[in-house]
Motif scaffolding. Structure first.
Motif, PDB file in Angstrom:
ATOM      1  N   VAL A  56       0.070  -0.423   6.692  1.00 21.53           N
ATOM      2  CA  VAL A  56       1.261   0.300   7.187  1.00 21.53           C
ATOM      3  C   VAL A  56       2.438   0.119   6.228  1.00 21.53           C
ATOM      4  N   TYR A  57       3.516   0.858   6.505  1.00 19.63           N
ATOM      5  CA  TYR A  57       4.796   0.589   5.851  1.00 19.63           C
ATOM      6  C   TYR A  57       5.455  -0.519   6.687  1.00 19.63           C
ATOM      7  N   GLY A  58       5.208  -1.745   6.313  1.00 22.29           N
ATOM      8  CA  GLY A  58       5.658  -2.882   7.118  1.00 22.29           C
ATOM      9  C   GLY A  58       7.174  -2.975   7.226  1.00 22.29           C
ATOM     10  N   ASP A  90       0.837  -1.200   0.000  1.00 24.42           N
ATOM     11  CA  ASP A  90       0.000   0.000   0.000  1.00 24.42           C
ATOM     12  C   ASP A  90       0.877   1.257   0.000  1.00 24.42           C
ATOM     13  N   GLY A  91       2.034   1.198   0.651  1.00 21.66           N
ATOM     14  CA  GLY A  91       2.951   2.334   0.620  1.00 21.66           C
ATOM     15  C   GLY A  91       3.536   2.511  -0.767  1.00 21.66           C
ATOM     16  N   VAL A 135      -0.956  -5.142  -1.967  1.00 18.94           N
ATOM     17  CA  VAL A 135      -1.107  -5.758  -0.650  1.00 18.94           C
ATOM     18  C   VAL A 135      -1.303  -4.651   0.376  1.00 18.94           C
ATOM     19  N   ASN A 152      -1.550  -3.898   3.858  1.00 20.40           N
ATOM     20  CA  ASN A 152      -1.423  -4.314   5.272  1.00 20.40           C
ATOM     21  C   ASN A 152      -1.527  -3.100   6.193  1.00 20.40           C
TER      22      ASN A 152
HETATM   23 MG   LIG Z   1       2.225  -1.969   3.560  1.00 19.63          MG
END
Ligand SMILES: [Mg+2]
Ligand SMILES: Cc1ncc(C[n+]2csc(CCOP(=O)(O)OP(=O)(O)O)c2C)c(N)n1
Ligand code: SF4
Length: 279
Positions: free
Chosen positions: A128-130, A98-99, A124, A126
């Motif tokens: 956040v910036y995983g 998503d980032g 994808v 999720n």
């Molecule tokens: Mg992410």
């Protein structure tokens, strides 16, 4: 139709994925490879994968036994566009977070949908910036604790599926990692779409998001997806207030329109005609 049984091994190089235990990226890789198998591909020779930077950008390469390109963060779509223009016979597939897709790379996403580039983008989400530690993203739901919003987030999240529909995508869908069958079917439709196709996959990042957001374990996160998912049809019947915090899942658009390649060919044909008359 196919007598052989599906095995992920047939599509992988045999390297160990770097994902944390319980990460949704495993489910997504599995869903995609199953989709490819069910479409009758015994290998990935008819595919090229492009991805940027982030945990989810590691889904295709170097793990898939396929041609793939890692680009700088957020730039997978322009690279995929170049690949498709040069090799229109191949399925060009982008995987990104998503980032990567809706943050730094958002303008590329909108313009690819607008131009109707015949590529498939799997985003994808999720939330956040995983990979960089779980910072707030444009997709983080309101009032969520993340590593960069310890007192909860205060920005409205972006609805990426509706955005690509408005921009001109030929296929757009959203599912979560609990909707494995629906996700696989959506992936198949996206791959088969002639034109720009997009699937958002709401996914769990237990390590960088789940823990901070207050989920005890992966099961609780998946239960959260299950409880909050509502269909596109149901969403149309309820108020905006009731819709808040819900994950709207299903198919948002399916349409046909000339692709960027079609448009370029048509302009070139006309230009040739005109120049040959003049000459
Ligand atoms: Mg992410
Ligand atoms: C130009 C640039 N800016 C920032 C970064 C740092 N960075 C690496 S991955 C990432 C975000 C990853 O988040 P997302 O795309 O959602 O992928 P996830 O890890 O959540 O799957 C950032 C900000 C970078 N590599 N390059
Ligand atoms: S940090 Fe999150 S997204 Fe990255 S591998 Fe771990 S669980 Fe998956």
């Amino acid at each position: 139709m196919m007598s052989e049984k599906f095995s992920m091994r047939n599509y992988l190089r045999g390297l160990k994925y770097p994902f944390c235990s319980g990460c949704g990226n495993f489910t997504i890789a599995n869903a995609f490879l199953r989709a490819v198998f069910e479409l009758g591909h015994k290998d990935l020779s008819k595919f090229v994968f492009c991805s940027g930077i982030g945990c989810s950008s590691w889904i295709p390469s170097p793990y898939f036994l396929a041609d793939s390109i890692h680009t700088p963060h957020g730039r997978s779509i322009p690279v995929a566009t170049g690949v498709k223009l040069m090799r229109p016979e191949l399925n060009v597939v982008v995987f990104g977070g998503d980032g990567d897709i809706a943050g730094i790379g958002l303008s590329h996403l909108i313009h690819a949908a607008r131009r109707n580039v015949d590529i498939t983008v799997f985003m994808v989400n999720n939330m956040v910036y995983g990979m960089t530690g779980g910072q707030v993203a444009p997709t983080t739901p309101l009032h969520m604790k993340t590593s960069s919003t310890p007192y909860t987030s205060f920005e409205y999240p972006i609805d990426v599926v509706n955005l690509v529909v408005e921009a001109g995508a030929c296929y757009a869908a959203r599912w979560t990692t609990i909707h494995q069958k629906e996700l696989r079917e959506a992936m198949k439709k996206a791959i088969l779409t002639r034109g720009f196709s997009f699937v958002e996959i709401v996914s769990q990042c237990p390590t960088m998001f789940g823990r901070r957001a207050g989920f005890k374990n992966v099961t609780e996160m998946l239960e959260w997806f299950r409880k909050n998912s509502i269909s596109v049809e149901e969403a149309e019947r309820i108020s905006e207030e009731e819709l808040s915090g819900k994950i709207v899942v299903g198919e948002f658009i399916r349409r046909t329109r000339p692709t960027l390649t079609d448009m370029i060919r048509e302009v070139m044909r006309k230009a040739k005609e005109e120049t040959s008359i003049e000459g």
